[in-house]
Write a protein that holds these residues in place. Structure first.
Motif, PDB file in Angstrom:
ATOM      1  N   ILE A  20       0.831  -1.145   0.019  1.00  0.00           N
ATOM      2  CA  ILE A  20       0.056   0.191  -0.038  1.00  0.00           C
ATOM      3  C   ILE A  20       0.771   1.217  -0.009  1.00  0.00           C
ATOM      4  O   ILE A  20       1.783   1.351   0.932  1.00  0.00           O
ATOM      5  CB  ILE A  20      -0.939   0.154   1.105  1.00  0.00           C
ATOM      6  CG1 ILE A  20      -1.799  -1.255   1.214  1.00  0.00           C
ATOM      7  CG2 ILE A  20      -1.728   1.361   1.377  1.00  0.00           C
ATOM      8  CD1 ILE A  20      -2.629  -1.363   2.454  1.00  0.00           C
ATOM      9  N   VAL A  21       0.810   2.063  -0.894  1.00  0.00           N
ATOM     10  CA  VAL A  21       1.488   3.343  -1.345  1.00  0.00           C
ATOM     11  C   VAL A  21       0.635   4.478  -0.937  1.00  0.00           C
ATOM     12  O   VAL A  21      -0.086   4.610  -1.550  1.00  0.00           O
ATOM     13  CB  VAL A  21       2.080   3.257  -2.719  1.00  0.00           C
ATOM     14  CG1 VAL A  21       2.989   4.772  -2.680  1.00  0.00           C
ATOM     15  CG2 VAL A  21       3.120   2.235  -2.495  1.00  0.00           C
ATOM     16  N   LEU A  22       0.972   5.263  -0.146  1.00  0.00           N
ATOM     17  CA  LEU A  22       0.293   6.521   0.277  1.00  0.00           C
ATOM     18  C   LEU A  22       0.976   7.720  -0.341  1.00  0.00           C
ATOM     19  O   LEU A  22       2.176   7.773  -0.485  1.00  0.00           O
ATOM     20  CB  LEU A  22       0.440   6.841   2.014  1.00  0.00           C
ATOM     21  CG  LEU A  22      -0.413   5.763   2.746  1.00  0.00           C
ATOM     22  CD1 LEU A  22      -0.126   6.077   4.273  1.00  0.00           C
ATOM     23  CD2 LEU A  22      -1.605   5.320   2.289  1.00  0.00           C
ATOM     24  N   ARG A  78      14.496   5.234  -7.377  1.00  0.00           N
ATOM     25  CA  ARG A  78      15.428   3.892  -7.381  1.00  0.00           C
ATOM     26  C   ARG A  78      14.725   3.393  -5.873  1.00  0.00           C
ATOM     27  O   ARG A  78      14.549   2.138  -5.657  1.00  0.00           O
ATOM     28  CB  ARG A  78      16.762   4.147  -7.382  1.00  0.00           C
ATOM     29  CG  ARG A  78      17.208   4.598  -8.868  1.00  0.00           C
ATOM     30  CD  ARG A  78      18.658   4.582  -9.114  1.00  0.00           C
ATOM     31  NE  ARG A  78      19.098   5.940  -8.737  1.00  0.00           N
ATOM     32  CZ  ARG A  78      19.838   6.369  -8.189  1.00  0.00           C
ATOM     33  NH1 ARG A  78      20.710   5.431  -7.166  1.00  0.00           N
ATOM     34  NH2 ARG A  78      20.362   7.705  -7.608  1.00  0.00           N
ATOM     35  N   VAL A  79      14.704   4.337  -4.821  1.00  0.00           N
ATOM     36  CA  VAL A  79      14.353   3.725  -3.521  1.00  0.00           C
ATOM     37  C   VAL A  79      13.002   3.126  -3.567  1.00  0.00           C
ATOM     38  O   VAL A  79      12.704   2.098  -3.006  1.00  0.00           O
ATOM     39  CB  VAL A  79      14.746   4.657  -2.432  1.00  0.00           C
ATOM     40  CG1 VAL A  79      13.911   4.333  -1.110  1.00  0.00           C
ATOM     41  CG2 VAL A  79      15.927   4.998  -2.263  1.00  0.00           C
ATOM     42  N   ILE A  84       8.752  -1.313  -3.263  1.00  0.00           N
ATOM     43  CA  ILE A  84       7.670  -2.051  -3.760  1.00  0.00           C
ATOM     44  C   ILE A  84       8.416  -3.602  -4.565  1.00  0.00           C
ATOM     45  O   ILE A  84       8.802  -3.773  -5.452  1.00  0.00           O
ATOM     46  CB  ILE A  84       7.047  -1.486  -5.042  1.00  0.00           C
ATOM     47  CG1 ILE A  84       6.807  -0.010  -4.447  1.00  0.00           C
ATOM     48  CG2 ILE A  84       6.070  -2.009  -5.700  1.00  0.00           C
ATOM     49  CD1 ILE A  84       5.886   0.923  -5.127  1.00  0.00           C
ATOM     50  N   ASP A  85       8.536  -4.354  -3.245  1.00  0.00           N
ATOM     51  CA  ASP A  85       9.066  -5.588  -3.550  1.00  0.00           C
ATOM     52  C   ASP A  85       8.056  -6.883  -3.770  1.00  0.00           C
ATOM     53  O   ASP A  85       8.303  -8.249  -3.626  1.00  0.00           O
ATOM     54  CB  ASP A  85      10.004  -6.093  -2.464  1.00  0.00           C
ATOM     55  CG  ASP A  85       9.488  -5.880  -1.343  1.00  0.00           C
ATOM     56  OD1 ASP A  85       8.410  -5.843  -0.870  1.00  0.00           O
ATOM     57  OD2 ASP A  85      10.488  -6.069  -0.244  1.00  0.00           O
ATOM     58  N   GLY A  86       6.914  -6.514  -3.678  1.00  0.00           N
ATOM     59  CA  GLY A  86       5.839  -7.343  -3.790  1.00  0.00           C
ATOM     60  C   GLY A  86       5.251  -7.919  -2.624  1.00  0.00           C
ATOM     61  O   GLY A  86       3.984  -8.502  -2.429  1.00  0.00           O
ATOM     62  N   ARG A  87       5.826  -7.596  -1.274  1.00  0.00           N
ATOM     63  CA  ARG A  87       5.593  -7.999   0.102  1.00  0.00           C
ATOM     64  C   ARG A  87       4.450  -6.775   0.614  1.00  0.00           C
ATOM     65  O   ARG A  87       4.873  -5.667   0.171  1.00  0.00           O
ATOM     66  CB  ARG A  87       6.749  -8.065   0.949  1.00  0.00           C
ATOM     67  CG  ARG A  87       7.675  -9.442   0.493  1.00  0.00           C
ATOM     68  CD  ARG A  87       8.449  -9.594   1.282  1.00  0.00           C
ATOM     69  NE  ARG A  87       9.753  -8.643   1.212  1.00  0.00           N
ATOM     70  CZ  ARG A  87      10.757  -8.145   2.101  1.00  0.00           C
ATOM     71  NH1 ARG A  87      10.917  -9.007   2.881  1.00  0.00           N
ATOM     72  NH2 ARG A  87      11.597  -7.075   1.580  1.00  0.00           N
ATOM     73  N   LEU A 108       1.367   2.476  -9.580  1.00  0.00           N
ATOM     74  CA  LEU A 108       0.007   2.067 -10.109  1.00  0.00           C
ATOM     75  C   LEU A 108       0.102   0.614 -10.515  1.00  0.00           C
ATOM     76  O   LEU A 108      -0.975  -0.158 -10.506  1.00  0.00           O
ATOM     77  CB  LEU A 108      -0.513   2.938 -11.218  1.00  0.00           C
ATOM     78  CG  LEU A 108      -0.851   4.392 -10.783  1.00  0.00           C
ATOM     79  CD1 LEU A 108      -1.061   5.204 -11.968  1.00  0.00           C
ATOM     80  CD2 LEU A 108      -1.861   4.245  -9.888  1.00  0.00           C
ATOM     81  N   ASP A 109       1.231   0.053 -10.959  1.00  0.00           N
ATOM     82  CA  ASP A 109       1.108  -1.338 -11.597  1.00  0.00           C
ATOM     83  C   ASP A 109       1.204  -2.202 -10.604  1.00  0.00           C
ATOM     84  O   ASP A 109       0.716  -3.376 -10.566  1.00  0.00           O
ATOM     85  CB  ASP A 109       2.195  -1.487 -12.693  1.00  0.00           C
ATOM     86  CG  ASP A 109       2.365  -2.957 -13.204  1.00  0.00           C
ATOM     87  OD1 ASP A 109       1.424  -3.394 -13.673  1.00  0.00           O
ATOM     88  OD2 ASP A 109       3.453  -3.230 -13.411  1.00  0.00           O
ATOM     89  N   GLN A 110       2.270  -1.880  -9.381  1.00  0.00           N
ATOM     90  CA  GLN A 110       2.815  -3.034  -8.435  1.00  0.00           C
ATOM     91  C   GLN A 110       2.128  -2.796  -7.089  1.00  0.00           C
ATOM     92  O   GLN A 110       2.535  -3.572  -6.088  1.00  0.00           O
ATOM     93  CB  GLN A 110       4.194  -3.216  -8.587  1.00  0.00           C
ATOM     94  CG  GLN A 110       4.419  -3.648  -9.840  1.00  0.00           C
ATOM     95  CD  GLN A 110       6.239  -3.856  -9.964  1.00  0.00           C
ATOM     96  OE1 GLN A 110       6.729  -4.093  -9.144  1.00  0.00           O
ATOM     97  NE2 GLN A 110       6.774  -3.817 -11.283  1.00  0.00           N
ATOM     98  N   ALA A 111       1.410  -1.662  -6.783  1.00  0.00           N
ATOM     99  CA  ALA A 111       0.913  -1.469  -5.369  1.00  0.00           C
ATOM    100  C   ALA A 111      -0.487  -0.937  -5.405  1.00  0.00           C
ATOM    101  O   ALA A 111      -1.015  -0.747  -6.525  1.00  0.00           O
ATOM    102  CB  ALA A 111       2.066  -0.486  -4.980  1.00  0.00           C
TER     103      ALA A 111
END
Length: 183
Positions: A20-22, A78-79, A84-87, A108-111
């Motif tokens: 989840i990315v705020l 990069r950070v 966003i490593d799938g966990r 948007l694609d991975q989180a």
């Protein structure tokens, strides 16, 4: 045949276990709300700005001053890509992170992106308490935040979840997020 629009508002996605990315403007509470959201969901919390400072060995203000915003945004991208490593976890980003196309596409694609929104008045009141924000140095916070909102809010609106943060305890915002993502 005439088609009419569905009058119901779109249903936000349910949380599927992705990070989840705020996102949102400075002062909206991404770090504080993110920490509490992670606790309630029993997930790890990561503040991308803290990770950037750790990786660079200097503060964000120092990075801006020494190398400029473009250099900072490259490191930020990069950070965030590393985080966003799938966990499952909660990640708080800096206010400008989502404005960068490559970073936004990754989020948007991975989180699951959640836009925390607040009025410039609320934000200005919150950010006046600390003098650590490079974009506000020596400027009127309300004017800067109003200008930033005008430019950034249409981009933040690409996030599938939108939660308004008002003058209320942060736990109210956490509860609103949990409800919005079906938790």
């Amino acid at each position: 045949m005439l088609q009419t629009q569905d009058p119901r508002p779109p249903v936000p996605p349910r949380w599927s276990g992705k990070p989840i990315v705020l996102i949102g403007l400075m002062g909206v509470g991404k770090s504080t709300v993110g920490r509490r959201l992670a606790q309630r969901m029993k997930l790890d919390f990561v503040d991308a700005d803290n990770e950037i400072e750790h990786a660079a060995g200097m503060t964000i203000a120092e990075i801006f001053q020494r190398f400029g915003e473009d250099h900072f945004r490259d490191g930020e991208r990069r950070v965030i890509a590393r985080l966003i490593d799938g966990r499952p976890k909660v990640i708080a980003t800096g206010g400008g992170a989502f404005m960068q196309a490559e970073t936004r596409d990754l989020i948007l694609d991975q989180a699951l992106a959640i836009w925390l929104d607040a009025s410039p008045d609320v934000l200005a009141d919150r950010v006046r308490r600390r003098d650590t924000r490079p974009l506000l140095r020596g400027k009127d916070p309300k004017r800067v935040l109003t200008d930033l909102a005008r430019v950034r809010n249409p981009v933040y609106a690409l996030a599938p979840v939108h939660v308004v943060s008002q003058h209320a305890p942060h736990d109210a915002t956490v509860s609103a997020i949990l409800k919005a993502i079906g938790q």
